[in-house]
Design a protein around this motif. Sequence first.
Motif, mmCIF file in Angstrom:
data_model
loop_
_atom_site.group_PDB
_atom_site.id
_atom_site.type_symbol
_atom_site.label_atom_id
_atom_site.label_comp_id
_atom_site.label_asym_id
_atom_site.label_seq_id
_atom_site.Cartn_x
_atom_site.Cartn_y
_atom_site.Cartn_z
ATOM 1 N N GLU A 203 -4.898 -7.563 2.072
ATOM 2 C CA GLU A 203 -4.293 -6.675 3.052
ATOM 3 C C GLU A 203 -3.860 -5.415 2.312
ATOM 4 O O GLU A 203 -3.209 -5.494 1.274
ATOM 5 C CB GLU A 203 -3.086 -7.349 3.698
ATOM 6 N N LEU A 204 -4.256 -4.286 2.824
ATOM 7 C CA LEU A 204 -3.948 -3.008 2.190
ATOM 8 C C LEU A 204 -3.084 -2.184 3.123
ATOM 9 O O LEU A 204 -3.465 -1.927 4.264
ATOM 10 C CB LEU A 204 -5.240 -2.254 1.867
ATOM 11 N N GLU A 205 -1.903 -1.789 2.641
ATOM 12 C CA GLU A 205 -1.017 -0.912 3.398
ATOM 13 C C GLU A 205 -0.964 0.427 2.678
ATOM 14 O O GLU A 205 -0.776 0.477 1.469
ATOM 15 C CB GLU A 205 0.390 -1.491 3.462
ATOM 16 N N ILE A 206 -1.129 1.501 3.444
ATOM 17 C CA ILE A 206 -1.081 2.843 2.880
ATOM 18 C C ILE A 206 -0.028 3.652 3.618
ATOM 19 O O ILE A 206 -0.016 3.686 4.852
ATOM 20 C CB ILE A 206 -2.454 3.544 2.997
ATOM 21 N N ARG B 68 0.151 -0.468 -1.164
ATOM 22 C CA ARG B 68 0.431 -1.788 -1.723
ATOM 23 C C ARG B 68 -0.603 -2.770 -1.217
ATOM 24 O O ARG B 68 -1.151 -2.619 -0.119
ATOM 25 C CB ARG B 68 1.846 -2.249 -1.434
ATOM 26 N N VAL B 69 -0.866 -3.757 -2.041
ATOM 27 C CA VAL B 69 -1.877 -4.767 -1.733
ATOM 28 C C VAL B 69 -1.179 -6.111 -1.532
ATOM 29 O O VAL B 69 -0.366 -6.524 -2.363
ATOM 30 C CB VAL B 69 -2.911 -4.870 -2.877
ATOM 31 N N ASN B 70 -1.482 -6.768 -0.422
ATOM 32 C CA ASN B 70 -0.963 -8.098 -0.098
ATOM 33 C C ASN B 70 0.561 -8.189 -0.161
ATOM 34 O O ASN B 70 1.122 -9.165 -0.646
ATOM 35 C CB ASN B 70 -1.600 -9.153 -1.004
ATOM 36 N N ILE C 62 -11.502 -9.952 7.065
ATOM 37 C CA ILE C 62 -11.984 -10.640 5.863
ATOM 38 C C ILE C 62 -12.566 -9.564 4.966
ATOM 39 O O ILE C 62 -13.756 -9.260 5.004
ATOM 40 C CB ILE C 62 -13.061 -11.692 6.180
ATOM 41 N N ALA C 63 -11.692 -8.953 4.192
ATOM 42 C CA ALA C 63 -12.099 -7.840 3.333
ATOM 43 C C ALA C 63 -11.389 -7.944 1.995
ATOM 44 O O ALA C 63 -10.314 -8.528 1.899
ATOM 45 C CB ALA C 63 -11.775 -6.508 4.003
ATOM 46 N N ARG C 64 -12.020 -7.340 0.988
ATOM 47 C CA ARG C 64 -11.388 -7.308 -0.333
ATOM 48 C C ARG C 64 -11.109 -5.863 -0.714
ATOM 49 O O ARG C 64 -11.795 -4.949 -0.271
ATOM 50 C CB ARG C 64 -12.250 -7.995 -1.380
ATOM 51 N N VAL C 65 -10.082 -5.694 -1.506
ATOM 52 C CA VAL C 65 -9.700 -4.372 -1.974
ATOM 53 C C VAL C 65 -10.617 -3.949 -3.099
ATOM 54 O O VAL C 65 -10.897 -4.721 -4.018
ATOM 55 C CB VAL C 65 -8.228 -4.354 -2.451
ATOM 56 N N ILE C 66 -11.104 -2.696 -3.015
ATOM 57 C CA ILE C 66 -11.930 -2.121 -4.062
ATOM 58 C C ILE C 66 -11.087 -1.064 -4.778
ATOM 59 O O ILE C 66 -10.571 -0.151 -4.149
ATOM 60 C CB ILE C 66 -13.207 -1.465 -3.469
ATOM 61 N N TYR C 67 -10.932 -1.244 -6.071
ATOM 62 C CA TYR C 67 -10.169 -0.302 -6.878
ATOM 63 C C TYR C 67 -11.077 0.816 -7.357
ATOM 64 O O TYR C 67 -12.199 0.574 -7.747
ATOM 65 C CB TYR C 67 -9.545 -1.010 -8.082
#
Length: 161
Positions: A92-95, A103-105, A155-160
């Motif tokens: 989960e990505l909050e901007i 922040r992530v998760n 259902i997604a992943r964070v990409i840095y």
Amino acid sequence: MSNDWYYVHQLAVLTGFRLIVLANRLGCEDEFLLELHDELAEGLAAAIARLRSIMALERQLANGPDEEGFAAFQLHGEEEWFARFRITLLDELEIDFDTHEYRVNGGEWHYALSADCDGIEISYLRLVALTDAELGTLAPIVRAIRSEAGIGISIARVIYG
């Protein structure tokens, strides 16, 4: 008061999907997919619990007067919560665009701003959805839940970078 049959139908649909997810989990051998199945079953269980709460509050209001209005207020809150309900299986990505933080998760906030001799750069992370190949047999189940139950599933992943 809302239409009680809508919630009865939703309860039946979500309970059926939870059983399908649990049955599909039995055929999984990949640890990652097992975790996704568990998270989805847990999310559906949370939605089912809210539906049961809504139905109990509706029965309470139908059986007698709500003198202080608390049950009606609580019912309204539960219905609003259910309308916005979403299941997040991976990241989960909050901007916060005002402060340029992310922040992530639910972790710590980090700045997206960086400065060097070339100037200021704002670089946010992004979410990338998993493909049907990565989801395997879970992909059609997730699509069916989204379309038939109207529940959002991420259902997604964070990409840095």
